[in-house]
Design an enzyme around this catalytic site. Structure first.
Site, PDB file in Angstrom:
ATOM      1  N   ARG A  26      11.513   2.260 -21.696  1.00 44.03           N
ATOM      2  CA  ARG A  26      11.382   1.000 -20.945  1.00 44.03           C
ATOM      3  C   ARG A  26      12.460   0.829 -19.874  1.00 44.03           C
ATOM      4  NH1 ARG A  26       7.776  -3.066 -23.331  1.00 44.03           N
ATOM      5  NH2 ARG A  26       6.003  -1.735 -23.797  1.00 44.03           N
ATOM      6  N   ARG A  30      11.543  -5.026 -16.970  1.00 40.13           N
ATOM      7  CA  ARG A  30      12.126  -6.325 -16.645  1.00 40.13           C
ATOM      8  C   ARG A  30      13.644  -6.382 -16.629  1.00 40.13           C
ATOM      9  NH1 ARG A  30       7.738  -9.194 -20.455  1.00 40.13           N
ATOM     10  NH2 ARG A  30       8.650  -7.543 -21.732  1.00 40.13           N
ATOM     11  N   ARG A  39       6.662  -7.432  -9.612  1.00 41.06           N
ATOM     12  CA  ARG A  39       5.719  -8.123 -10.509  1.00 41.06           C
ATOM     13  C   ARG A  39       5.331  -9.493  -9.973  1.00 41.06           C
ATOM     14  NH1 ARG A  39       3.177  -9.392 -13.593  1.00 41.06           N
ATOM     15  NH2 ARG A  39       3.602  -9.490 -15.807  1.00 41.06           N
ATOM     16  N   ASP A  76       0.979   2.338 -19.018  1.00 38.98           N
ATOM     17  CA  ASP A  76       0.974   1.736 -20.350  1.00 38.98           C
ATOM     18  C   ASP A  76       0.119   2.589 -21.270  1.00 38.98           C
ATOM     19  OD1 ASP A  76       2.058  -1.018 -21.476  1.00 38.98           O
ATOM     20  OD2 ASP A  76       0.257  -0.451 -22.584  1.00 38.98           O
ATOM     21  N   TYR A 154      -4.304  -0.850 -32.042  1.00 41.70           N
ATOM     22  CA  TYR A 154      -4.731  -1.837 -31.035  1.00 41.70           C
ATOM     23  C   TYR A 154      -6.244  -1.951 -30.955  1.00 41.70           C
ATOM     24  CZ  TYR A 154       0.013  -2.473 -29.327  1.00 41.70           C
ATOM     25  OH  TYR A 154       1.332  -2.805 -29.232  1.00 41.70           O
TER      26      TYR A 154
HETATM   27  O1  CP3 Z   1       9.944   2.607 -18.461  1.00 38.30           O
HETATM   28  C1  CP3 Z   1       9.073   2.977 -19.263  1.00 38.30           C
HETATM   29  O2  CP3 Z   1       9.307   3.217 -20.450  1.00 38.30           O
HETATM   30  C2  CP3 Z   1       7.663   3.226 -18.736  1.00 38.30           C
HETATM   31  C3  CP3 Z   1       6.782   2.147 -18.885  1.00 38.30           C
HETATM   32  C4  CP3 Z   1       6.117   1.788 -20.186  1.00 38.30           C
HETATM   33  C5  CP3 Z   1       5.484   0.532 -20.339  1.00 38.30           C
HETATM   34  N1  CP3 Z   1       4.811   0.510 -21.511  1.00 38.30           N
HETATM   35  C6  CP3 Z   1       5.535  -0.550 -19.339  1.00 38.30           C
HETATM   36  C7  CP3 Z   1       5.339  -1.944 -19.795  1.00 38.30           C
HETATM   37  C8  CP3 Z   1       5.859   2.511 -21.354  1.00 38.30           C
HETATM   38  C9  CP3 Z   1       6.340   3.898 -21.761  1.00 38.30           C
HETATM   39  C10 CP3 Z   1       5.026   1.697 -22.179  1.00 38.30           C
HETATM   40  C11 CP3 Z   1       4.479   2.125 -23.473  1.00 38.30           C
HETATM   41  C12 CP3 Z   1       3.961   1.124 -24.397  1.00 38.30           C
HETATM   42  N2  CP3 Z   1       3.130   0.068 -24.134  1.00 38.30           N
HETATM   43  C13 CP3 Z   1       4.143   1.160 -25.801  1.00 38.30           C
HETATM   44  C14 CP3 Z   1       4.900   2.220 -26.531  1.00 38.30           C
HETATM   45  C15 CP3 Z   1       6.359   2.015 -26.422  1.00 38.30           C
HETATM   46  C16 CP3 Z   1       6.920   0.986 -27.357  1.00 38.30           C
HETATM   47  O3  CP3 Z   1       7.493   0.012 -26.844  1.00 38.30           O
HETATM   48  O4  CP3 Z   1       6.784   1.149 -28.568  1.00 38.30           O
HETATM   49  C17 CP3 Z   1       3.464   0.061 -26.359  1.00 38.30           C
HETATM   50  C18 CP3 Z   1       3.427  -0.323 -27.822  1.00 38.30           C
HETATM   51  C19 CP3 Z   1       2.819  -0.618 -25.293  1.00 38.30           C
HETATM   52  C20 CP3 Z   1       1.936  -1.807 -25.383  1.00 38.30           C
HETATM   53  C21 CP3 Z   1       2.510  -2.939 -24.640  1.00 38.30           C
HETATM   54  N3  CP3 Z   1       2.599  -3.019 -23.266  1.00 38.30           N
HETATM   55  C22 CP3 Z   1       3.029  -4.146 -25.163  1.00 38.30           C
HETATM   56  C23 CP3 Z   1       3.125  -4.462 -26.632  1.00 38.30           C
HETATM   57  C24 CP3 Z   1       3.437  -4.921 -24.074  1.00 38.30           C
HETATM   58  C25 CP3 Z   1       3.931  -6.352 -24.088  1.00 38.30           C
HETATM   59  C26 CP3 Z   1       5.316  -6.416 -24.586  1.00 38.30           C
HETATM   60  C27 CP3 Z   1       6.252  -6.969 -23.578  1.00 38.30           C
HETATM   61  O5  CP3 Z   1       7.367  -6.429 -23.502  1.00 38.30           O
HETATM   62  O6  CP3 Z   1       5.892  -7.928 -22.889  1.00 38.30           O
HETATM   63  C28 CP3 Z   1       3.214  -4.194 -22.900  1.00 38.30           C
HETATM   64  C29 CP3 Z   1       3.527  -4.614 -21.530  1.00 38.30           C
HETATM   65  C30 CP3 Z   1       4.460  -3.762 -20.753  1.00 38.30           C
HETATM   66  N4  CP3 Z   1       4.357  -2.403 -20.624  1.00 38.30           N
HETATM   67  C31 CP3 Z   1       5.562  -4.209 -19.968  1.00 38.30           C
HETATM   68  C32 CP3 Z   1       6.105  -3.074 -19.351  1.00 38.30           C
HETATM   69  C33 CP3 Z   1       7.252  -3.021 -18.367  1.00 38.30           C
HETATM   70  C34 CP3 Z   1       5.999  -5.654 -19.774  1.00 38.30           C
HETATM   71  C35 CP3 Z   1       4.948  -6.387 -19.038  1.00 38.30           C
HETATM   72  C36 CP3 Z   1       5.350  -7.058 -17.766  1.00 38.30           C
HETATM   73  O7  CP3 Z   1       5.971  -6.474 -16.854  1.00 38.30           O
HETATM   74  O8  CP3 Z   1       4.964  -8.223 -17.640  1.00 38.30           O
END
Ligand code: CP3
Length: 344
Positions: A26, A30, A39, A76, A154
């Site tokens: 991540r 953010r 965003r 994602d 999911y």
């Molecule tokens: O920098 C990185 O790591 C690359 C980007 C990345 C994202 N999601 C961007 C993202 C990666 C590798 C993921 C993988 C992901 N997505 C996982 C596996 C990693 C982990 O955390 O266990 C999972 C479970 C998801 C599913 C997912 N996507 C969730 C549960 C959420 C919401 C949680 C939150 O933090 O709000 C997302 C959204 C998401 N994916 C965001 C980002 C930057 C935040 C959303 C936003 O910008 O509004």
């Protein structure tokens, strides 16, 4: 043309290096004001994921801001269920939500899978091409996918959950449906990652984020065989890192899959992991992301302790994604502490 910084690839090949490479799960997101600015211009997260130019822009942001040793393609894990026929929504402050979920064998049969699903993800491959151009060989590019079990969670549960009890219920009541779905997801992940590798990613990581809701017997049945298939299919074309969050109970089985790298979280300490994997397995992790709320001295001490505890054959990282409210200065301090470390 060769990469300017290939430290991550050298470690994954088993070469001797002077310090561990570092990147953060991540890292694009953010914590960075420049990410939040992108965003804010958009209607939502999914629009960002589907825009190759913006994907390249936000993938590069942490490379510029933090000087990490790898980029991870901004995307994602939920693009895979969507390509299979289950669209998702990202609900602000609540997370992912699927209007349609998988309940019956007929639901599984109606899903698109393998190459037919992978070819619907053209925007991801376009994003890779744009990112590689923008990266200009600075650091390796990591591509990723969710693990079959985590995507299963999911697709059956329809949203995030502490227990994933609805998804787990299917494992115990209809294992036949569960296995059929897991196999279809696996076939799709393999086709998708093959396309990502063909498009130019240098490493792939498989996120089994919800591994920790299982026990070792069910993990052996419902996750390990599918992870093994993915590693077998890809290992000759690209290093594979498995990241099974919370699966301390299956470390031996995970090690035995033989992937190039194995990510662990902070519930496993390095010394214990080494008793199972030996000194030569490339382990990734595992600092508690909450350490980054501490002061600079604590952060450097913990970074040094982590590097010493793992020893060589290590990729420095957190044990899970960096929390969005982490002060950026602290993240930088962590990265720089690891970059100053030297194996004695
Ligand atoms: O920098 C990185 O790591 C690359 C980007 C990345 C994202 N999601 C961007 C993202 C990666 C590798 C993921 C993988 C992901 N997505 C996982 C596996 C990693 C982990 O955390 O266990 C999972 C479970 C998801 C599913 C997912 N996507 C969730 C549960 C959420 C919401 C949680 C939150 O933090 O709000 C997302 C959204 C998401 N994916 C965001 C980002 C930057 C935040 C959303 C936003 O910008 O509004």
């Amino acid at each position: 043309m060769a990469l300017h910084n290939d430290l991550l690839l050298r470690v994954l090949r088993g070469e001797k290096v002077e310090r561990p490479p570092i990147w953060l799960m991540r890292q694009a997101g953010r914590i960075l004001p420049e990410y939040r600015a992108v965003r804010e211009r958009l209607s939502g997260f999914i629009e960002l994921v589907q825009s190759p130019d913006l994907v390249a822009e936000v993938t590069l942001q942490p490379v510029d801001a933090l000087d990490v040793d790898a980029a991870i393609l901004f995307s994602d894990i939920l693009v895979v269920p969507e390509a299979m026929g289950l669209p998702y929504e990202m609900v602000e402050a609540r997370g992912p939500w699927f209007p349609k979920t998988i309940e019956t064998m007929a639901d599984v049969d109606s899903l698109i899978s393998g190459d037919n699903a992978a070819e619907r993800l053209g925007y991801v491959y376009d994003g890779i091409h744009k990112t590689l151009t923008a990266l200009n060989q600075r650091v390796p590019l990591i591509g990723f996918s969710g693990a079959p079990f985590t995507l299963f969670c999911y697709m059956v549960e329809g949203k995030g959950s502490k227990t994933f009890s609805k998804a787990k219920k299917m494992l115990y009541t209809r294992p036949d449906i569960a296995h059929k779905l897991l196999q279809k997801i696996t076939d799709t992940i393999i086709a998708y990652l093959r396309q990502k590798i063909k498009s130019g990613v240098n490493v792939v990581q498989i996120f089994d984020s919800w591994a920790g809701v299982l026990d070792s017997a069910s993990y052996d049945r419902f996750s390990i065989p599918y992870l093994r298939q993915i590693n077998e299919a890809l290992k000759d074309s690209c290093p594979v890192i498995l990241f099974p969050k919370g699966a301390w109970f299956s470390l031996q089985a995970l090690h035995d899959i033989g992937s190039s790298g194995l990510g662990i979280d902070w519930n496993i300490d390095a010394a214990y992991a080494r008793t199972i994997t030996g000194p030569y397995k490339v382990l990734q992790g595992n600092l508690d992301p909450c350490v980054l709320y501490a002061n600079e001295d604590t952060i450097s001490q913990e970074a040094n302790r982590m590097c010493n505890d793992f020893g060589p054959c290590h990729i420095a990282n957190l044990g899970h994604g960096v929390y969005p409210d982490t002060p950026l200065e602290n993240v930088k301090h962590f990265v720089n502490s690891v970059k100053r470390f030297r194996y004695s």
